[in-house]
Design a protein around this motif. Structure first.
Motif, PDB file in Angstrom:
ATOM      1  N   VAL A   8       0.587  -1.193   0.234  1.00  0.00           N
ATOM      2  CA  VAL A   8      -0.031  -0.031   0.193  1.00  0.00           C
ATOM      3  C   VAL A   8       0.853   1.388  -0.013  1.00  0.00           C
ATOM      4  O   VAL A   8       0.395   2.387   0.348  1.00  0.00           O
ATOM      5  CB  VAL A   8      -0.981  -0.114   1.143  1.00  0.00           C
ATOM      6  CG1 VAL A   8      -1.995  -0.982   1.097  1.00  0.00           C
ATOM      7  CG2 VAL A   8      -0.104   0.065   2.706  1.00  0.00           C
ATOM      8  N   VAL A   9       1.839   1.377  -0.631  1.00  0.00           N
ATOM      9  CA  VAL A   9       3.418   2.150  -0.632  1.00  0.00           C
ATOM     10  C   VAL A   9       3.216   3.392   1.137  1.00  0.00           C
ATOM     11  O   VAL A   9       4.157   3.695   0.377  1.00  0.00           O
ATOM     12  CB  VAL A   9       2.430   3.232  -2.180  1.00  0.00           C
ATOM     13  CG1 VAL A   9       3.845   3.895  -1.922  1.00  0.00           C
ATOM     14  CG2 VAL A   9       2.103   2.847  -2.795  1.00  0.00           C
ATOM     15  N   GLY A  10       2.088   2.636   1.875  1.00  0.00           N
ATOM     16  CA  GLY A  10       3.049   3.463   2.932  1.00  0.00           C
ATOM     17  C   GLY A  10       4.466   2.802   3.725  1.00  0.00           C
ATOM     18  O   GLY A  10       4.479   3.019   4.885  1.00  0.00           O
ATOM     19  N   ALA A  45       7.022  -1.968  -6.670  1.00  0.00           N
ATOM     20  CA  ALA A  45       6.623  -3.583  -7.678  1.00  0.00           C
ATOM     21  C   ALA A  45       5.253  -2.850  -7.802  1.00  0.00           C
ATOM     22  O   ALA A  45       4.361  -2.155  -8.983  1.00  0.00           O
ATOM     23  CB  ALA A  45       6.578  -4.140  -6.674  1.00  0.00           C
ATOM     24  N   THR A  46       4.891  -1.582  -6.839  1.00  0.00           N
ATOM     25  CA  THR A  46       3.231  -1.607  -7.047  1.00  0.00           C
ATOM     26  C   THR A  46       3.379  -0.014  -7.770  1.00  0.00           C
ATOM     27  O   THR A  46       2.265   0.281  -7.942  1.00  0.00           O
ATOM     28  CB  THR A  46       3.095  -1.209  -5.288  1.00  0.00           C
ATOM     29  OG1 THR A  46       3.687  -2.403  -4.439  1.00  0.00           O
ATOM     30  CG2 THR A  46       1.511  -0.550  -4.960  1.00  0.00           C
ATOM     31  N   VAL A  47       4.290   0.644  -7.095  1.00  0.00           N
ATOM     32  CA  VAL A  47       3.845   2.153  -7.551  1.00  0.00           C
ATOM     33  C   VAL A  47       4.333   1.397  -9.455  1.00  0.00           C
ATOM     34  O   VAL A  47       3.806   2.042 -10.117  1.00  0.00           O
ATOM     35  CB  VAL A  47       5.279   2.425  -7.581  1.00  0.00           C
ATOM     36  CG1 VAL A  47       5.716   3.714  -8.503  1.00  0.00           C
ATOM     37  CG2 VAL A  47       4.908   3.216  -6.383  1.00  0.00           C
ATOM     38  N   VAL A  48       5.272   0.391  -9.834  1.00  0.00           N
ATOM     39  CA  VAL A  48       5.382   0.341 -11.445  1.00  0.00           C
ATOM     40  C   VAL A  48       4.648  -0.557 -12.013  1.00  0.00           C
ATOM     41  O   VAL A  48       3.424   0.079 -13.177  1.00  0.00           O
ATOM     42  CB  VAL A  48       7.072  -0.894 -11.516  1.00  0.00           C
ATOM     43  CG1 VAL A  48       6.813  -1.207 -13.119  1.00  0.00           C
ATOM     44  CG2 VAL A  48       8.259   0.065 -11.357  1.00  0.00           C
ATOM     45  N   ILE A  49       3.647  -1.052 -11.226  1.00  0.00           N
ATOM     46  CA  ILE A  49       2.243  -1.798 -11.477  1.00  0.00           C
ATOM     47  C   ILE A  49       1.614  -0.826 -12.020  1.00  0.00           C
ATOM     48  O   ILE A  49       0.491  -0.764 -12.907  1.00  0.00           O
ATOM     49  CB  ILE A  49       1.713  -2.905 -11.006  1.00  0.00           C
ATOM     50  CG1 ILE A  49       2.468  -4.240 -10.621  1.00  0.00           C
ATOM     51  CG2 ILE A  49       0.281  -3.069 -10.666  1.00  0.00           C
ATOM     52  CD1 ILE A  49       2.948  -5.381 -10.030  1.00  0.00           C
ATOM     53  N   ALA A  50       1.576   0.111 -10.835  1.00  0.00           N
ATOM     54  CA  ALA A  50       0.014   1.462 -11.053  1.00  0.00           C
ATOM     55  C   ALA A  50       0.537   1.553 -12.667  1.00  0.00           C
ATOM     56  O   ALA A  50      -0.626   2.357 -13.035  1.00  0.00           O
ATOM     57  CB  ALA A  50       0.159   1.808 -10.100  1.00  0.00           C
ATOM     58  N   LEU A  74      -1.801   2.124 -19.384  1.00  0.00           N
ATOM     59  CA  LEU A  74      -2.635   0.997 -20.726  1.00  0.00           C
ATOM     60  C   LEU A  74      -3.778   1.329 -20.181  1.00  0.00           C
ATOM     61  O   LEU A  74      -4.687   1.425 -20.910  1.00  0.00           O
ATOM     62  CB  LEU A  74      -2.606  -0.149 -19.811  1.00  0.00           C
ATOM     63  CG  LEU A  74      -1.595  -1.138 -20.284  1.00  0.00           C
ATOM     64  CD1 LEU A  74      -1.154  -1.980 -19.200  1.00  0.00           C
ATOM     65  CD2 LEU A  74      -0.922  -1.193 -21.685  1.00  0.00           C
ATOM     66  N   ASN A  75      -4.573   2.073 -19.436  1.00  0.00           N
ATOM     67  CA  ASN A  75      -6.286   2.192 -19.008  1.00  0.00           C
ATOM     68  C   ASN A  75      -6.286   4.310 -20.069  1.00  0.00           C
ATOM     69  O   ASN A  75      -7.116   4.195 -20.678  1.00  0.00           O
ATOM     70  CB  ASN A  75      -6.404   2.854 -18.023  1.00  0.00           C
ATOM     71  CG  ASN A  75      -6.548   1.574 -17.391  1.00  0.00           C
ATOM     72  OD1 ASN A  75      -7.404   0.595 -18.260  1.00  0.00           O
ATOM     73  ND2 ASN A  75      -7.019   1.747 -16.049  1.00  0.00           N
TER      74      ASN A  75
END
Length: 115
Positions: free
Chosen positions: A38-40, A88-93, A99-100
């Motif tokens: 959750v990036v926190g 990894a979360t930041v890259v995936i987001a 893409l969106n």
């Protein structure tokens, strides 16, 4: 002749004690690994890595009277896991966001009824 099993200590030497920072490093590393997605988790990971460096220096300076090196290493590993999960979360987001935004669904660039 019988060999002593323990090294002889001077009577004024302090008893070995676990570093309180070692426990804090492990706790913060665990928190970072659990909240890394959750990036926190980057905040406790950073604090854990800074405290680990300080704890390692204090343990070295104490001449072996501060223990807890295993807890420090485990805490550092967990903190780095938290950092990697955050990255990894930041890259995936970011990839999902790109893409969106590139999805042409609902966007027409030609007049209706024209093939």
């Amino acid at each position: 002749m019988v060999q002593p099993t323990e090294a002889l200590r001077h009577p004024l030497d302090p008893d070995p004690v676990r570093s309180t920072k070692a426990g804090a490093v492990f706790g913060l590393g665990l928190l970072a690994a659990m909240t890394g997605v959750v990036v926190g988790g980057i905040v406790p990971a950073t604090v854990a890595l800074v405290l680990a460096r300080q704890a390692r220096r204090e343990a070295y300076a104490s001449g072996g009277f501060l223990t807890g090196g295993l807890w420090i290493r485990r805490g550092e590993r967990l903190a780095w896991i938290g950092v990697m999960l955050c990255i990894a979360t930041v890259v995936i987001a970011t990839v999902i966001g790109i893409l969106n935004s590139a999805d042409p669904a609902g966007v027409q660039d030609f007049a209706p009824g024209v093939d």
